[in-house]
Every structure is written in C-alpha cells, then in structure tokens.
Design a protein around this motif. Structure first.
Motif, PDB file in Angstrom:
ATOM      1  N   TRP A 114      -9.717   1.348  -0.571  1.00  0.00           N
ATOM      2  CA  TRP A 114      -9.015   2.577  -0.236  1.00  0.00           C
ATOM      3  C   TRP A 114     -10.022   3.709   0.012  1.00  0.00           C
ATOM      4  O   TRP A 114     -10.947   3.903  -0.796  1.00  0.00           O
ATOM      5  CB  TRP A 114      -8.118   3.033  -1.390  1.00  0.00           C
ATOM      6  CG  TRP A 114      -6.757   2.406  -1.410  1.00  0.00           C
ATOM      7  CD1 TRP A 114      -6.290   1.403  -0.630  1.00  0.00           C
ATOM      8  CD2 TRP A 114      -5.680   2.770  -2.295  1.00  0.00           C
ATOM      9  NE1 TRP A 114      -4.993   1.114  -0.959  1.00  0.00           N
ATOM     10  CE2 TRP A 114      -4.579   1.932  -1.973  1.00  0.00           C
ATOM     11  CE3 TRP A 114      -5.538   3.711  -3.313  1.00  0.00           C
ATOM     12  CZ2 TRP A 114      -3.365   2.015  -2.640  1.00  0.00           C
ATOM     13  CZ3 TRP A 114      -4.322   3.793  -3.982  1.00  0.00           C
ATOM     14  CH2 TRP A 114      -3.238   2.956  -3.645  1.00  0.00           C
TER      15      TRP A 114
ATOM     16  N   TYR B 262      -7.336   1.874   4.759  1.00  0.00           N
ATOM     17  CA  TYR B 262      -7.524   0.766   3.826  1.00  0.00           C
ATOM     18  C   TYR B 262      -7.830  -0.519   4.577  1.00  0.00           C
ATOM     19  O   TYR B 262      -7.543  -0.660   5.774  1.00  0.00           O
ATOM     20  CB  TYR B 262      -6.279   0.561   2.958  1.00  0.00           C
ATOM     21  CG  TYR B 262      -5.106  -0.037   3.689  1.00  0.00           C
ATOM     22  CD1 TYR B 262      -4.893  -1.418   3.716  1.00  0.00           C
ATOM     23  CD2 TYR B 262      -4.196   0.770   4.370  1.00  0.00           C
ATOM     24  CE1 TYR B 262      -3.823  -1.974   4.392  1.00  0.00           C
ATOM     25  CE2 TYR B 262      -3.112   0.216   5.049  1.00  0.00           C
ATOM     26  CZ  TYR B 262      -2.943  -1.158   5.054  1.00  0.00           C
ATOM     27  OH  TYR B 262      -1.877  -1.706   5.738  1.00  0.00           O
TER      28      TYR B 262
ATOM     29  N   VAL C 214       0.838  -1.204   0.000  1.00  0.00           N
ATOM     30  CA  VAL C 214       0.000   0.000   0.000  1.00  0.00           C
ATOM     31  C   VAL C 214       0.873   1.253   0.000  1.00  0.00           C
ATOM     32  O   VAL C 214       0.623   2.210  -0.759  1.00  0.00           O
ATOM     33  CB  VAL C 214      -0.959  -0.001   1.209  1.00  0.00           C
ATOM     34  CG1 VAL C 214      -1.640   1.358   1.364  1.00  0.00           C
ATOM     35  CG2 VAL C 214      -2.018  -1.093   1.045  1.00  0.00           C
TER      36      VAL C 214
ATOM     37  N   VAL D 130      -3.778   7.999   0.799  1.00  0.00           N
ATOM     38  CA  VAL D 130      -4.626   6.927   1.319  1.00  0.00           C
ATOM     39  C   VAL D 130      -4.914   7.216   2.783  1.00  0.00           C
ATOM     40  O   VAL D 130      -4.016   7.158   3.628  1.00  0.00           O
ATOM     41  CB  VAL D 130      -3.947   5.557   1.156  1.00  0.00           C
ATOM     42  CG1 VAL D 130      -4.816   4.462   1.767  1.00  0.00           C
ATOM     43  CG2 VAL D 130      -3.680   5.267  -0.317  1.00  0.00           C
TER      44      VAL D 130
ATOM     45  N   ALA E 256       0.723   3.963  -2.908  1.00  0.00           N
ATOM     46  CA  ALA E 256       0.210   5.293  -2.563  1.00  0.00           C
ATOM     47  C   ALA E 256       1.168   6.399  -2.983  1.00  0.00           C
ATOM     48  O   ALA E 256       0.751   7.542  -3.209  1.00  0.00           O
ATOM     49  CB  ALA E 256      -0.051   5.360  -1.062  1.00  0.00           C
TER      50      ALA E 256
END
Length: 590
Positions: free
Chosen positions: A469, A452, A437, A449, A441
C-alpha cells in the motif's frame, strides 16, 4: 489391467485422438439425450452428431449453468443436465469461485471411475523411469476438507475429499501409504498432520516416495516436523501417543503402528535440533525416497526452490493434470525439470475444445478449436463437455500447446484465467482483491490508499498474501500514520472480504498464513512506473499491475517498505456455512 496393457492403452488413445473424441462426444450426447438442457435449451434431437452439437450448443461459463445446478442441489430429480438413467449423485465443490463462493460441479456415479483411471495410468509410466517403487510405501500428506449436504440431499465436497472417502481409495492394497485412512479423514488439521508425520517417521525406511497434492502440502509437513519434533520424539521413545490427538479412530490407527523406539527418537531429536535450517531434511529422514510427488505447475512453481532445498536434490514429479470438472492429461516425461512439465491429453476422458487467447488471457476468436487442430505454441482456454452434464463449459485454465504425442496435443498449464493470487487451492481474482482493498481502506482514519499491488510470499510456511500500500494523508498538515492497530485491522478486514475458499484454507486447513500489508514510502508507485517504462512499457498505456512476480520489481517494493503489518486474528469461516453468500441462500430457499 497390467502395466504393459496400460502403456498400450495410452498409445492407442493418443494415436487415434480425433476418432476417440468423436466417440466420446457421441456417447455423452446419447446418454444425455433427454436432458432438459440439451433438448430444450440447445434444441438437440436424439440423433445429434458432432457437427450439430458444435452448431447448436453455446459455449458457457458457470453463471450460465448455475440455475440448472441450483435446481439439482435443491432436489429436482428430473433430467436437467444429465439423462434419466444417469442422475447427478454428488456435487464437487470447485476451488474456482463464483460470486465469492465455491462452484458446484455435477457428478454422476460412473464418472468417478473415469476421473481416476488417469491416476492408474500414471504408475506404469513412472515405473519406466524410477525403479524400486514396489519395495516400499508412499508417504503422502492427504487431508479432507469439510463438506456439506445440499437442501436436496446431495453431498457437496471437494473431489479429493470424495475420493478419500470412497471405497476406491479405502480399499487400496495395504502398505500403499504409510498414513492410516483415519488420519487422512480426520478434519482436525493438527491431529491429521501429527498422525501422518508420526506414522511416516515410524516407517521411515519403507518410504520410497513423499508427496502431497499441492507442493505447499509437502512444505507444511516439513515445517510441522520442525515445530513438533520434541513431542514426536517423546511419543516414539515411549511408544505412547500425545493427549493432543483426541480423535478415537485416529488414536486407534496410530497406536497400531507406534512402538517404543529410543534409537529413532534420538535420530529425530538430532534432526530437529540441527542448525542447518532443514537443508536436505526430507532425503535424510526418509533415505530411500526416490522422488517428491506433487503439483508444481502454474502458480505452484513458486515452491520449487524451497522443495529443492528441503528435498536435497530429489526429483520433483508432477504426474497428472486433473480438474474438478474432469481428468485431462498425463506427464509422460516424469523426470523432466518442473519448469518443462507438459501433459499429454488423454482424449477418452471428456470431449475437449480450446478457445484461443492472447498473452493477456483474452479470447481472440469466438470459435472453438477441436483437440486435433490446436497449434503448437498457441495458448488456449480449456472448454469441456462431460458425461456429468457440462456442455462446452469454460474451465478457466489457460494452456500452451508445446507439441504432440502421436496425434494428441501436449500442453503446459500456464495460469488460471483472471486469477491474481494463489497459495494452494485458493484463487483470488482482481475483483476479489479490489473488493478486499476497498473494504479495508474504509477503516483508515488519517489516510487513503493511493495505490496498491500484491504478491504471494512463499519464503514463509505456510505462504501468505502480501499487499503493498502507498498511503496518502487526507488531513491537512498531518504527517502521522494510522497506528499499527488500525493497519492490523485492515489486514483482517481484507481477509474477511476474501472468498470462502481462502478463508477455509486460512482457518480450517492452515495452508495460508496471515495476510500482510506492507506500507511503502510516498512515490514508490511512480518509481514502479518509471521502472516499467525503462524496460519497454508504453508510458501512455502503463497500468499498475495488481500482482508482481519479477524479482527486480519485488526488490524495488521491498526496499521502500516503511512498516509491515499482519492480520491479528482468523477471519470468519464455519464448515456448516460453506454456501453462505446472499446469492446462495436466496437460491436454496427459492
């Protein structure tokens, strides 16, 4: 050993579990007495007994043994983990990961027969409950995975690949399986699957059981048929094999089975064009099938509804519990509901101990419990000592004790410790997911973000990862979203950040579909928290779950989705670079 003797062997082993365990440990310590790890690291003498072993040998994880295993991989042939007379001959690549790469599990030559003895015990157990198995063949979708050779010259490959390439497998009696060995050993996923499905169709009335190691493998085969039935029918009608199968050994094997059969071709066309979306298709195509043979325990339970749909009510049997480290248990009630599967531990396979854990998977005690002393209803992490040099090694499997058979425990596989997402053999933990992530991102230009979570989606075949997200605008006054192209690249970037097991499954095996990011509307994760609190969670201790499984929570998230994006390409994976992390390269060149 005939069926009666095999069943008697099960009774003998389970009735004397503690004595068998003591004997197994004594044999392991005797054969590995001159190993560096036991002699120098643990301070064990040649006459060490069970009490001394438990007092002096520490519980370890893979990272603790990795330096020793790397020396073996690099060609050091001194007695490191195993004794002089039992050198490591192969390394199994575990589906568990360490630092993003496969773990290397040492194997000695005579260990192989022990590992697969359990499979031999399964057949007489099944035949007590299912008749007619000797009247036909098994249609099993077996596939090898690419392996490699370590700098020291040892094969490094999955346990199943090693088994399929062994004389033990290739010398099974003719007719055991409908799939030719050449098709199983083909590393091209399309050609291997095409050949196995085609041969299964040509012998459809001989098939008495259908299976794959993982439930997802059976479903992939069904979807493959649905996507390729026209070509399959054309080949069967003409008695010729499509040019898309180019491997000479596969072509030769399939042509030995394939004959012109217009009637069968018409049946296949009828099934392929049927508008029922495949309901009951396995039972119709292979009408003599007695059961589906595949693993549906732990995270693989997510496939049971789809298997029931395609199987038309055929029983689903999960027969054995085997890990890369050793074989462990046998399901003595094969026709039980998949949700009730428990494995009776066979105490002769390895020395087994159990680390008590709580509901969150955390260890609740530092001491290890012996096999005979576990408590019904408690959860434990499995710890093994094997002939191949693993001593008090944490496997990472969390088990719940459901009862006892004679004097040996029966266990239900609950989960892999710390694993968040898994489709098949892949195992993605929370650190893997967070890293992916973060990396994706960084590609966002207008947003960050905010939060999540994730889940696996098995409504599609193959299954895939879904990442939810919630985005936060980082430019004042900006109400626009990052474009589809950016979010698609975020999906691909997440896949690039996943470990090599995921990427191999995605690229080479086709067992995982493109990763999906679902963007939810602002405030969704506050609603998620409100839902959790309304159902008993403490508002002061609530943490966003990084994986969701409850249908109401999934419904809440999906009802707030404003856009959905899929990875537009395959992540990088090369079979020649199985050990491609910086750490592995550094260790091999040291």
């Amino acid at each position: 050993m005939d069926a009666k003797k095999q069943l008697g062997f099960i009774e003998e082993m389970t009735s004397n579990a503690d004595a068998v365990q003591e004997r197994v440990l004594a044999e392991i310590l005797a054969r590995n007495a001159d190993a560096e790890y036991l002699r120098l690291k643990c301070g064990l003498g040649s006459a060490a007994d069970r009490a001394t072993f438990r007092a002096k040998v520490p519980m370890v994880e893979y990272e603790d043994l990795a330096p020793y295993i790397r020396r073996i991989a690099n060609g050091d042939r001194s007695p490191i983990l195993t004794g002089t007379e039992h050198p490591v001959t192969e390394l199994f690549t575990s589906s568990g990961t360490s630092g993003g790469e496969r773990k290397l599990i040492p194997v000695v030559e005579d260990e192989f027969s022990r590992r697969w003895q359990l499979i031999g015990l399964a057949r007489p157990v099944i035949k007590q409950h299912v008749t007619g198995l000797d009247e036909g063949s098994g249609l099993y979708f077996h596939f090898v995975k690419s392996g490699t050779t370590t700098p020291g010259g040892l094969p490094a490959r999955t346990a199943l690949t090693s088994y399929y390439k062994s004389d033990l497998f290739q010398k099974l009696p003719p007719g055991t399986f409908t799939s030719p060995v050449a098709a199983i050993l083909c590393e091209d996923a399309f050609q291997g699957m095409y050949a196995q499905v085609l041969c299964g169709l040509c012998q459809r009335h001989r098939v008495v059981r259908v299976g794959a190691v993982f439930a997802s493998g059976v479903l992939r085969a069904v979807r493959f048929f649905q996507n390729n039935w026209e070509q399959l029918a054309a080949d069967i009608e003409a008695g010729t094999l499509t040019d898309r199968v180019t491997d000479p050994s596969v072509r030769e094997a399939v042509i030995g089975v394939l004959r012109p059969d217009p009637e069968l071709a018409q049946f296949i066309r009828s099934e392929g064009s049927n508008g029922d979306h495949g309901a009951g298709i396995i039972a119709r195509i292979w009408p003599n099938t007695k059961y589906l043979d595949t693993i549906v325990t732990g995270s693989l339970a997510q496939y049971v509804p789809t298997l029931n749909y395609y199987g038309g009510g055929l029983p689903i049997i999960s027969m054995v519990y085997v890990s890369s480290e050793c074989s462990i248990g046998l399901n003595l009630r094969p026709l039980c509901d998949p949700s009730e599967v428990s494995y009776t531990i066979m105490p002769n396979t390895a020395y087994l101990e159990f680390l008590p854990v709580d509901a969150e998977g955390a260890a609740t005690a530092s001491h290890l419990v012996e096999l005979a002393n576990v408590e019904v209803g408690r959860e434990y992490e499995l710890v093994v000592t094997t002939s191949a040099g693993l001593c008090r090694y944490r496997v990472g499997d969390v088990l719940r004790v459901t009862g006892f058979y004679n004097a040996t425990p029966q266990v239900r596989f609950v989960r892999r410790s710390n694993v968040v997402l898994s489709i098949e053999s892949d195992k993605t933990d929370e650190a893997d997911l967070q890293r992916a992530v973060d990396r994706a991102a960084a590609l966002l230009r207008q947003h960050a973000v905010l939060d999540y979570t994730s889940r696996t989606c098995t409504e599609t075949i193959p299954g895939h990862y879904v990442i939810y997200w919630e985005l936060l605008a980082v430019e004042d006054g900006s109400k626009s979203m990052d474009g589809d192209d950016v979010l698609e690249q975020c999906c691909l970037e997440m896949e690039e950040a996943m470990n090599s097991v995921y990427r191999q499954s995605r690229v080479a095996d086709g067992s995982i579909g493109p990763l999906e990011i679902r963007v939810v509307r602002p405030g969704t994760f506050e609603e998620l928290a409100d839902y959790a609190v309304s159902h008993g969670a403490s508002i002061g201790q609530y943490k966003v779950p990084r994986r969701v499984t409850a249908p109401p929570v999934i419904h809440l998230l999906d009802s707030r989705v404003v856009s959905s994006h899929f990875s537009p390409a395959m992540p990088h994976w090369a079979s020649a670079q199985m050990f491609n992390s910086t750490e592995e390269k550094r260790s091999y060149s040291a």
